[in-house]
Design a protein around this motif. Structure first.
Motif, PDB file in Angstrom:
ATOM      1  N   GLU A  48       0.839  -1.187   0.000  1.00  0.00           N
ATOM      2  CA  GLU A  48       0.000   0.000   0.000  1.00  0.00           C
ATOM      3  C   GLU A  48       0.883   1.248   0.000  1.00  0.00           C
ATOM      4  OE1 GLU A  48      -4.099  -0.960   2.300  1.00  0.00           O
ATOM      5  OE2 GLU A  48      -2.379  -0.482   3.548  1.00  0.00           O
ATOM      6  N   THR A  49       0.322   2.315  -0.537  1.00  0.00           N
ATOM      7  CA  THR A  49       1.038   3.581  -0.574  1.00  0.00           C
ATOM      8  C   THR A  49       0.881   4.293   0.765  1.00  0.00           C
ATOM      9  OG1 THR A  49       0.655   3.785  -2.926  1.00  0.00           O
ATOM     10  CG2 THR A  49       1.196   5.798  -1.744  1.00  0.00           C
ATOM     11  N   SER A  50       1.978   4.742   1.335  1.00  0.00           N
ATOM     12  CA  SER A  50       1.909   5.533   2.563  1.00  0.00           C
ATOM     13  C   SER A  50       1.634   6.981   2.198  1.00  0.00           C
ATOM     14  CB  SER A  50       3.225   5.425   3.329  1.00  0.00           C
ATOM     15  OG  SER A  50       3.253   6.382   4.367  1.00  0.00           O
ATOM     16  N   SER A  90      -2.255   3.597   3.194  1.00  0.00           N
ATOM     17  CA  SER A  90      -2.147   3.548   4.653  1.00  0.00           C
ATOM     18  C   SER A  90      -1.793   4.943   5.145  1.00  0.00           C
ATOM     19  CB  SER A  90      -1.073   2.537   5.082  1.00  0.00           C
ATOM     20  OG  SER A  90       0.197   2.942   4.592  1.00  0.00           O
ATOM     21  N   HIS A  91      -2.329   5.265   6.310  1.00  0.00           N
ATOM     22  CA  HIS A  91      -2.076   6.610   6.828  1.00  0.00           C
ATOM     23  C   HIS A  91      -1.953   6.531   8.333  1.00  0.00           C
ATOM     24  CE1 HIS A  91      -3.635  10.787   8.064  1.00  0.00           C
ATOM     25  NE2 HIS A  91      -2.344  10.828   7.853  1.00  0.00           N
ATOM     26  N   ASN A  92      -0.853   7.005   8.835  1.00  0.00           N
ATOM     27  CA  ASN A  92      -0.642   7.125  10.264  1.00  0.00           C
ATOM     28  C   ASN A  92      -0.666   8.606  10.607  1.00  0.00           C
ATOM     29  OD1 ASN A  92       0.165   7.144  12.894  1.00  0.00           O
ATOM     30  ND2 ASN A  92       2.073   6.002  12.586  1.00  0.00           N
ATOM     31  N   GLU A 100       2.192  10.210  12.608  1.00  0.00           N
ATOM     32  CA  GLU A 100       3.453  10.479  11.924  1.00  0.00           C
ATOM     33  C   GLU A 100       3.425  11.845  11.253  1.00  0.00           C
ATOM     34  OE1 GLU A 100       6.503   8.269   8.746  1.00  0.00           O
ATOM     35  OE2 GLU A 100       4.374   7.693   8.825  1.00  0.00           O
TER      36      GLU A 100
END
Length: 591
Positions: A503-505, A555-557, A560
């Protein structure tokens, strides 16, 4: 006996009111005072029938036919226009117009004309033009005398953007007339909305037949052409008209009983060939206003939306709890973009709807971030466009198959123009993007055509507000990253082969966005950054599901991204440029 009937059968009007009436004239005066001419006539004929005074009933009905028909028309109009749907119509969710309506003034420019100026200009004082250039007009005064004109005003054209409240203003005008608060020199008011005119099935029809299609109680009206009969026709929603309105080729018609095509009937009504003594009020989104020849219009007005006090009045009417209203107003005033966009009444409704959920579902998180308001505004405008122009399809689903494609193309155009630092785009830009110009004109809640006095080959358009452009631009950047793994702010990002395996961050995109915005010294992209971060939230994604295609995964944090923003807050010495970053953290739900 008559007085007894009044006080018992119609006690809501006359209980304890008739004691000082000594003769028949006193009774008549009291009846007129308590319930007006039309209702008094209705009550009198009802009582006389009960008393078997049929000759008197026939005499009154024959000699008071105007009063009777006017009363029946008012009853019909009150039933149709006494309540309102806010936003998207849903069964059972009507409310009385008086419960939510906030009066707006119209403006008349010194050089007002059909194609005079952009339909949504700046709403701060600095952008309104020279003082004295515009004249404010009350809704009920649009047919009043104008110091700049020496002839009577027959036809008024009112323009505004989608959601600004033109149809609601028409409703309020009609109710004021029904309730005898204004314009009592007008004897009959006939609203003929263009949307409903499109449902007329007859190939040829006369004006009187058309009136009776909408108002069957007017079948006995044989005096409409008399000079002592003052009639107002309201043609609401010119932009929804599907007729050609061929003013050049349609034959002249001046007989209200002559059958002609509906198109010929309307053009002759506007020209004044039919019922020249009648008044005419036409409302339209500005993109369609040039369909009416300028020589047919005596006054052009524009509905500009809410000012600060009107916004406050709306929310205080909408929320009976003053603490809730104060909380909403405080939230709006915190964000300049919300404060500006709330000049559009339908945007106020969006804000109110989200806060209603927040107040009623206190145990569950309800997103009241800026991005969420604009997301709901996009969805609302799309749904309302479909309800207005494609009602048969819009009832089964909120958007059409073509809507996702259009929104994505418009979002890409918004980003291109934002990079050029231009809010204006042209017909050629739309052609390059394969965007239908007609579709753009239908969506005047998002973008709109700019009209100029000078003749020009190039049609100009712009977004209704820079913040709407920035939201759509952020949406394009977000979708490009998610669906095509393209970081439009810092190319390239992910190697093509690695895209297949993970997945792309989103962090790389957000880091590039923060760096790009901080590099700017003018704050040009501040709101864009907030929207971009807000679009990552799950609540926003859920709201957009179905309207916006999402073919990729990411995906996403948020922590961060938040840590990087906080790092920039600590390290950047330019406090002015960092002022936007706490709002960005707010969009991420990180404090």
């Amino acid at each position: 006996m008559f007085k007894h009937y009044l006080t018992t059968t119609f006690s809501e009007y006359f209980e304890n009111q008739m004691d000082d009436c000594e003769d028949a004239l006193d009774v008549v005066d009291k009846m007129l005072e308590r319930c007006g001419k039309g209702c008094a006539l209705k009550i009198a004929t009802h009582i006389l029938r009960d008393l078997k005074q049929y000759d008197l009933v026939k005499f009154l009905e024959k000699n008071c036919i105007r009063v009777r028909l006017q009363y029946e028309l008012k009853v019909s109009l009150k039933r149709r226009y006494g309540s309102i749907f806010e936003g998207i119509p849903r069964q059972g969710e009507q409310c009385f117009l008086s419960c939510v309506y906030v009066d707006q003034l119209l403006t008349e420019g010194r050089n007002a004309g059909v194609n005079g100026e952009h339909e949504l200009r700046g709403y701060d004082a600095s952008s309104r033009g020279p003082v004295g250039q515009e004249t404010e007009i009350g809704r009920n005064d649009i047919f009043g005398p104008s110091p700049s004109r020496d002839r009577a005003i027959r036809t008024v054209l009112t323009t505004g953007i989608a959601g600004i409240g033109m149809t609601v203003s028409v409703q309020r005008f009609i109710l004021d007339w029904i309730e005898e608060k204004a314009n009592q020199e007008i004897h009959f008011v006939f609203p003929l909305p263009f949307r409903e005119l499109g449902l007329v099935k007859e190939d040829n029809i006369s004006l009187m037949e058309l009136i009776c299609v909408f108002f069957p109680e007017m079948k006995e009206m044989d005096f409409i052409e008399r000079k002592d009969c003052r009639v107002l026709f309201i043609l609401d929603g010119l932009d929804g008209c599907r007729l050609p309105l061929d003013f050049r080729r349609n034959d002249s018609v001046n007989d209200v009983r002559q059958k002609v095509t509906l198109d010929a009937l309307l053009t002759n009504l506007v020209r004044g060939n039919l019922v020249p003594s009648a008044l005419l009020w036409i409302t339209s989104r500005s993109a369609a206003a040039n369909r009416i020849p300028p020589q047919c219009i005596q006054r052009c007005t524009e509905l500009r939306g809410f000012n600060a006090s009107q916004k406050e009045a709306y929310f205080r009417k909408k929320f009976k709890d003053p603490n809730q209203a104060a909380q909403i107003l405080s939230h709006i005033n915190t964000f300049a973009s919300l404060e500006i966009m709330c000049h559009i009444p339908v945007f106020c409704w969006v804000v109110a709807t989200i806060f209603e959920r927040k107040f009623s579902e206190a145990s569950r998180y309800v997103n009241t971030k800026v991005t969420q308001f604009y997301t709901h505004y996009l969805i609302l405008q799309t749904h309302m466009k479909n309800l207005k122009y494609y009602p048969s399809q819009a009832t089964s689903q909120p958007w059409l198959e073509t809507d996702p494609v259009f929104v994505c193309k418009l979002a890409e155009l918004a980003f291109r123009q934002l990079e050029k630092e231009s809010a204006v785009f042209y017909e050629e830009d739309l052609r390059q993007m394969d965007v239908d110009v007609q579709e753009v004109t239908l969506r005047s809640g998002l973008c709109t055509e700019i009209f100029k006095q000078e003749i020009s080959q190039d049609r100009e358009f712009c977004f209704v507000h820079l913040s709407v452009q920035e939201y759509l631009a952020a949406l394009h950047v977000h979708l490009s990253y998610v669906n095509h793994h393209k970081n439009l702010l810092n190319q390239p990002l992910v190697p093509p082969i690695s895209r297949l395996f993970k997945e792309t961050s989103m962090f790389g995109l957000y880091k590039a966005a923060v760096d790009k915005v901080l590099h700017r010294k003018d704050g040009h992209l501040d709101l864009f950054l907030r929207f971009l971060l807000g679009l990552s939230q799950e609540t926003t994604q859920q709201a957009l599901e179905g309207l916006i295609p999402r073919t990729g995964s990411f995906s996403h944090n948020p922590e961060e991204t938040a840590r990087y923003i906080q790092k920039m807050l600590r390290e950047n010495s330019n406090l002015e440029r960092c002022r936007n970053l706490p709002h960005c953290l707010d969009e991420l739900k990180c404090n």
